[in-house]
Design an enzyme around this catalytic site. Structure first.
Site, PDB file in Angstrom:
ATOM      1  N   GLU A  20       0.167  -1.411   5.490  1.00 38.55           N
ATOM      2  CA  GLU A  20       1.187  -0.988   6.447  1.00 38.55           C
ATOM      3  C   GLU A  20       0.941   0.433   6.928  1.00 38.55           C
ATOM      4  O   GLU A  20       1.087   0.735   8.112  1.00 38.55           O
ATOM      5  CB  GLU A  20       2.573  -1.097   5.790  1.00 38.55           C
ATOM      6  CG  GLU A  20       3.742  -0.883   6.747  1.00 38.55           C
ATOM      7  CD  GLU A  20       4.195   0.562   6.867  1.00 38.55           C
ATOM      8  OE1 GLU A  20       5.009   0.845   7.758  1.00 38.55           O
ATOM      9  OE2 GLU A  20       3.726   1.422   6.073  1.00 38.55           O
ATOM     10  N   ASP A  66       0.817  -1.213   0.000  1.00 41.91           N
ATOM     11  CA  ASP A  66       0.000   0.000   0.000  1.00 41.91           C
ATOM     12  C   ASP A  66       0.850   1.262   0.000  1.00 41.91           C
ATOM     13  O   ASP A  66       2.049   1.247   0.306  1.00 41.91           O
ATOM     14  CB  ASP A  66      -0.943   0.011   1.193  1.00 41.91           C
ATOM     15  CG  ASP A  66      -0.207   0.003   2.532  1.00 41.91           C
ATOM     16  OD1 ASP A  66       0.760  -0.781   2.660  1.00 41.91           O
ATOM     17  OD2 ASP A  66      -0.591   0.755   3.444  1.00 41.91           O
TER      18      ASP A  66
END
Length: 486
Positions: free
Chosen positions: A145, A78
């Site tokens: 994350e 991400d």
């Protein structure tokens, strides 16, 4: 493909260009994950996913290197979705638009996603390579994350076989990290009541913008302004004398990004509008004097808006302005053990207003658990004094440095052999997933390294082109020199 696909090392930049073309903000990474799975399967590699969505890819050792220790290359899928206010971009559907700006690659009006897309691109380039020497190899790509470390929290025992983990989520070439801060999210919620707008009031929006923002770990010590705190300071100092009545305050968008913009919709007696504009202009001059060497684009202004239907009652408004002004922010303490490293910090990241409440989201970071607990106490005390609720969630541990790390010594020696100088061995005041990986894999030896990335978590994010090549050379050299299994 964009112009960056022609940069060197081309294999890495081509993968990064592909990554930019597929939307992948936190919690919306599935399209990119599926693209990576399709690529790996096309290479004939073993691919698995766990229950939370992490992607595992396994590549056999180069012939003759089967006896080396297994290595896990790790990155997160991400990216942080931040854009300039005047940029028309939907992170769920629109590709990032990278371009070359001198020695750097940056993006048009948005975050670039070099954090951690550049590390991920290097991992994929190793998987695609037919001539890089390496022992048994795994690639771990985690989800979410940036918005909660969901993938790292969900990593179970038994999925990884390697003894060494190379995390690619650091942002300064020439530095190798062997420890990081832990953190916890804090939410302050103040219930508010509303009443009719007083007679003869006009409505204005107070706007704070033009700040640099940035990563609430890596940039917290730089002296950058926090738009939420800047706006709160003005409201606390002048609401009473101007007769300001607050309808709504909103600022920031991520608890782990220093807020660049904030605004408040207020009403006030028509006779005081000129005085407000005068004070707000004077406040900008004061901020330029205080912060101008760091914040070169500070911009405060007011604009007329439609009169709202209601305002927050004065007692609740005062409780909020007291809360926001008193809330600690920035560096709380520097480390006594590691020179120049922040030990504990707090970022007042997001303010949102609903009909019956105002919520302030913060992120506490600390290298030590007691430091984190201390700031939790500060927030709890401020909330109690203001009559607000305070809740903490998503706590994650730090990564304790290991001076005897074999892979740390290997990186240092390999770096010195390539460049004739030693790298800086560092501890970072940011959350890396390594701390969470240590729970299911306590014996795994870990380091973190990467290319130079400036201003992550902000639309000013950029990655230095030359250092991507250096990072790629370092990765190949480490893989070639991984020691034999004992």
């Amino acid at each position: 493909m964009s112009e960056i696909s022609q940069l060197s090392p081309q294999v890495v930049w081509q993968f990064f260009d592909q990554i930019c073309s597929i939307p992948h903000p936190s919690k919306h990474e599935e399209a990119l994950a599926q693209h990576i799975i399709t690529f790996a399967e096309g290479e004939g590699l073993e691919v698995r996913r766990d229950n939370v969505g992490n992607v595992f890819i396994k590549k056999p050792a180069t012939p003759g290197m089967e006896n080396r220790k297994g290595v896990v290359l790790q990155a997160h899928i991400d990216m942080v979705p931040q854009k300039n206010e005047d940029t028309d971009h939907d992170f769920l559907t629109d590709p990032i638009q990278p371009y070359i700006d001198g020695e750097w690659v940056t993006a048009k009006g948005t975050t670039l996603g070099a954090d951690n897309g550049m590390g991920m691109a290097a991992c994929l380039a190793v998987l695609a390579s037919k001539d890089i020497e390496h022992g048994p190899l795994e690639v771990l790509l985690t989800i979410d994350e940036e918005a909660g470390m969901t993938g790292a929290f969900g990593l179970d025992k038994g999925w990884l076989e390697g003894e060494i983990l190379l995390n690619t989520d650091s942002e300064q070439e020439g530095e190798v990290y062997m420890g990081c801060a832990g953190g916890v999210d804090g939410a302050l919620t103040l219930t508010v009541n509303r009443e009719s707008v007083p007679a003869d009031h006009q409505a204005l929006k107070l706007v704070v913008k033009g700040l640099k923002g940035g990563h609430s770990g890596c940039d917290i010590h730089t002296g950058r302004g926090n738009a939420n705190k800047i706006l709160g300071r003005f409201l606390f100092g002048h609401a009473q004398e101007l007769g300001l009545r607050l309808h709504a305050v909103n600022g920031g968008s991520l608890r782990n990004a220093i807020p660049r913009e904030a605004n408040a919709v207020v009403t006030l007696p028509a006779a005081n509008v000129d005085k407000l504009n005068e004070l707000f202009a004077h406040y900008q001059e004061l901020l330029v004097a205080e912060l101008g060497r760091v914040e070169t684009g500070i911009n405060l202004f007011t604009q007329p808006v439609e009169l709202p239907s209601d305002v927050i009652v004065e007692a609740d408004q005062q409780r909020f302005t007291n809360l926001l002004n008193a809330c600690p922010n920035g560096v709380i303490r520097m480390s006594d053990d590691i020179e120049g490293v922040v030990e504990t910090s707090l970022n007042v990241g997001v303010i949102t207003t609903d009909a019956d409440k105002i919520t302030v989201l913060c992120l506490i970071r600390s290298l030590i658990d007691s430091g984190r607990s201390n700031v939790e106490g500060m927030l709890s005390a401020v909330a109690a004094l203001a009559g607000a609720e305070c809740a903490f969630s998503g706590a994650y541990p730090g990564w304790k440095p290991d001076a005897d790390s074999e892979v740390m010594h290997l990186f240092r020696d390999t770096y010195e052999a390539i460049y004739g100088k030693k790298p800086n061995i560092m501890v970072i005041h940011a959350g890396l997933e390594c701390g969470l990986f240590k729970k299911p894999y306590p014996e795994m030896d870990m380091i973190s390294f990467g290319p130079t990335i400036k201003f992550p978590h902000s639309p000013d994010e950029k990655v230095n082109i030359e250092t991507v090549g250096l990072f790629w050379d370092q990765m190949q050299a480490i893989l070639k020199n991984i020691p034999v299994k004992q």
